[in-house]
Design an enzyme around this catalytic site. Structure first.
Site, PDB file in Angstrom:
ATOM      1  N   ARG A  14     -24.971  18.384  28.209  1.00  0.00           N
ATOM      2  CA  ARG A  14     -24.624  17.734  29.477  1.00  0.00           C
ATOM      3  C   ARG A  14     -25.640  18.040  30.576  1.00  0.00           C
ATOM      4  O   ARG A  14     -25.859  17.223  31.467  1.00  0.00           O
ATOM      5  CB  ARG A  14     -23.218  18.159  29.921  1.00  0.00           C
ATOM      6  CG  ARG A  14     -22.123  17.520  29.071  1.00  0.00           C
ATOM      7  CD  ARG A  14     -20.742  17.896  29.528  1.00  0.00           C
ATOM      8  NE  ARG A  14     -19.741  17.115  28.826  1.00  0.00           N
ATOM      9  CZ  ARG A  14     -18.443  17.268  28.951  1.00  0.00           C
ATOM     10  NH1 ARG A  14     -17.970  18.216  29.762  1.00  0.00           N
ATOM     11  NH2 ARG A  14     -17.592  16.504  28.285  1.00  0.00           N
ATOM     12  N   LYS A  51      -2.667  10.898  18.147  1.00  0.00           N
ATOM     13  CA  LYS A  51      -1.480  10.248  18.718  1.00  0.00           C
ATOM     14  C   LYS A  51      -1.719   8.797  19.129  1.00  0.00           C
ATOM     15  O   LYS A  51      -2.697   8.486  19.803  1.00  0.00           O
ATOM     16  CB  LYS A  51      -1.006  11.041  19.941  1.00  0.00           C
ATOM     17  CG  LYS A  51      -0.490  12.433  19.593  1.00  0.00           C
ATOM     18  CD  LYS A  51       0.009  13.144  20.832  1.00  0.00           C
ATOM     19  CE  LYS A  51       0.614  14.499  20.487  1.00  0.00           C
ATOM     20  NZ  LYS A  51       1.071  15.209  21.688  1.00  0.00           N
ATOM     21  N   GLY A  73     -14.908  13.806  21.691  1.00  0.00           N
ATOM     22  CA  GLY A  73     -15.515  15.049  21.199  1.00  0.00           C
ATOM     23  C   GLY A  73     -15.775  15.095  19.707  1.00  0.00           C
ATOM     24  O   GLY A  73     -16.886  15.401  19.264  1.00  0.00           O
ATOM     25  N   GLY A 120     -12.493  11.257  28.108  1.00  0.00           N
ATOM     26  CA  GLY A 120     -11.390  10.706  28.895  1.00  0.00           C
ATOM     27  C   GLY A 120     -11.817   9.504  29.709  1.00  0.00           C
ATOM     28  O   GLY A 120     -11.087   8.507  29.815  1.00  0.00           O
TER      29      GLY A 120
END
Length: 401
Positions: free
Chosen positions: A36, A208, A358, A381
């Site tokens: 990053r 999920k 990830g 996200g």
């Protein structure tokens, strides 16, 4: 791009506030994965090469009490950044006050300064007050007052409304721009979702269904095929009346899965066989089954026929977006499906291939095919929020051209 970019701003002699994403792993005072930091270098270099004074803001981890602060200092990041830039980086161990203001006033053109972790502002006098992560208006106004222009290059936090991104930008109308990394993310994800070259295939994995309902719903109208893998596949199995044994199922989402299946028709591609295990353990007994999964067994990866089926769907794709693993990727014995898909994406030289999340990112890096893909998103996200078709506050706050 409809938003201002760093190249639209006057930089010579300017105090350039920059929101970067230096939320990196640190152990024993040393940065682990510096990807990053490296990703932010082009924008930082552009600013200092054009005579700007780069004042960098980033968060690191979550701070909910005073005791969290020492272990989440950005000092090790300043040291790593200094090595990467091959020049000194001034680290200021506070987030506001005279020490910070004096350090900024003493900067010369081409200098780089890193402010302490913005989330230090979330705890004041022992109280969890969320000034940064709650976008406290006074804090955004104060930070904005420290500079002349603002560059947001932190796509990883673009889905969050924080004082260090939205707060600063709101207080600098006409002077808030996107950095190169942010610009790249908006371009690739935006084009993939809104103007894809077809066939457009989305690969969605992870545990999920509830995490991806919005994405599936949005992409059903845009993608030609949506491949479903990972734990969430078995909620769809249950919705179709297929026995799932002890596999992960969100029982409260079975009706939602039925609605998605009805709407999707043949667009949704589910696994046709699975690697099942007798317990949730890398060393469990395993077998490959098609169709119903017996009680006492749980699906932990897609099977070889599913891998071939998914490859068949992908082989002619011109745009591919992948988010989420095909199995329990952190266990080597159940990582094969994810790795096989990652490897195959590396062979699609005529397609735009975009990976986010990830585990998916880790897979393509582990395989050494990351450089063969078009784009690896830096924000899991944020990319999910984008794929859901939702506005990202951090991008919305950047000034329009």
């Amino acid at each position: 791009m409809a938003k201002l970019t760093v190249e639209d701003l006057p930089l010579e002699g300017k105090k350039v506030l920059m929101r970067v994403d230096f939320n990196v792993p640190i152990k024993d005072g040393v940065v682990g994965d510096d990807n990053r930091i490296v990703a932010a270098l082009p924008t930082i270099k552009y600013v200092i090469d054009h005579g700007g004074r780069a004042i960098l803001f980033s968060h690191l981890g979550r701070i909910k009490k005073e005791e969290d602060k020492p272990g989440l200092s950005l000092r090790p990041v300043a040291e790593r950044l200094s090595n990467l830039l091959n020049k000194p980086v001034t680290f200021v161990p506070v987030t506001e006050g005279k020490q910070l203001e004096d350090a900024i006033d003493n900067m010369k053109n081409g200098d780089v300064l890193l402010v302490q972790n913005t989330r230090y502002e979330d705890v004041k006098d022992g109280e969890y007050v969320k000034r940064e992560s709650g976008n406290d208006p006074e804090l955004g106004k104060y930070w904005a007052s420290l500079g002349d222009v603002f560059v947001n290059d932190a796509f990883g936090t673009a889905h969050r409304k924080h004082a260090s991104n939205v707060g600063i930008a709101t207080n600098m109308p006409g002077k808030a721009a996107a950095g190169y990394l942010m610009e790249k993310e908006i371009k690739f994800l935006g084009d993939a979702v809104d103007n894809p070259e077809r066939p457009f295939v989305a690969i969605l994995g992870g545990a999920k269904v509830s995490d991806k309902i919005g994405v599936i719903d949005n992409l059903l109208d845009k993608a030609d095929k949506i491949i479903i893998g990972g734990g969430m596949a078995y909620t769809f199995y249950a919705a179709k009346g297929i026995k799932v044994g002890n596999s992960l199922v969100e029982k409260d989402k079975i009706d939602v899965a039925k609605q998605i299946l009805d709407k999707a028709g043949d667009k949704l591609v589910l696994p046709i066989d699975n690697v099942v295990a007798d317990k949730f353990n890398n060393d469990a007994d395993t077998k490959i089954v098609e169709g119903d999964i017996d009680d006492g067994w749980m699906a932990l990866d897609i099977g070889p026929k599913s891998v071939e089926e998914f490859k068949n769907v992908l082989k002619d794709a011109k745009t591919v977006v992948w988010n989420g693993p095909m199995g329990v990727f952190e266990m080597p014995n159940f990582a094969k499906g994810t790795l096989e898909i990652g490897k195959f994406l590396g062979t699609l030289t005529d397609a735009t291939t975009i990976v986010g999340g990830g585990d998916s990112t880790a897979a393509v890096k582990e395989l050494g095919v990351a450089d063969k893909l078009t784009h690896i998103s830096t924000g899991g996200g944020a990319s999910l929020t984008y794929l859901e078709g939702n506005e990202l506050p951090g991008i919305a706050a950047i000034s329009d051209k």
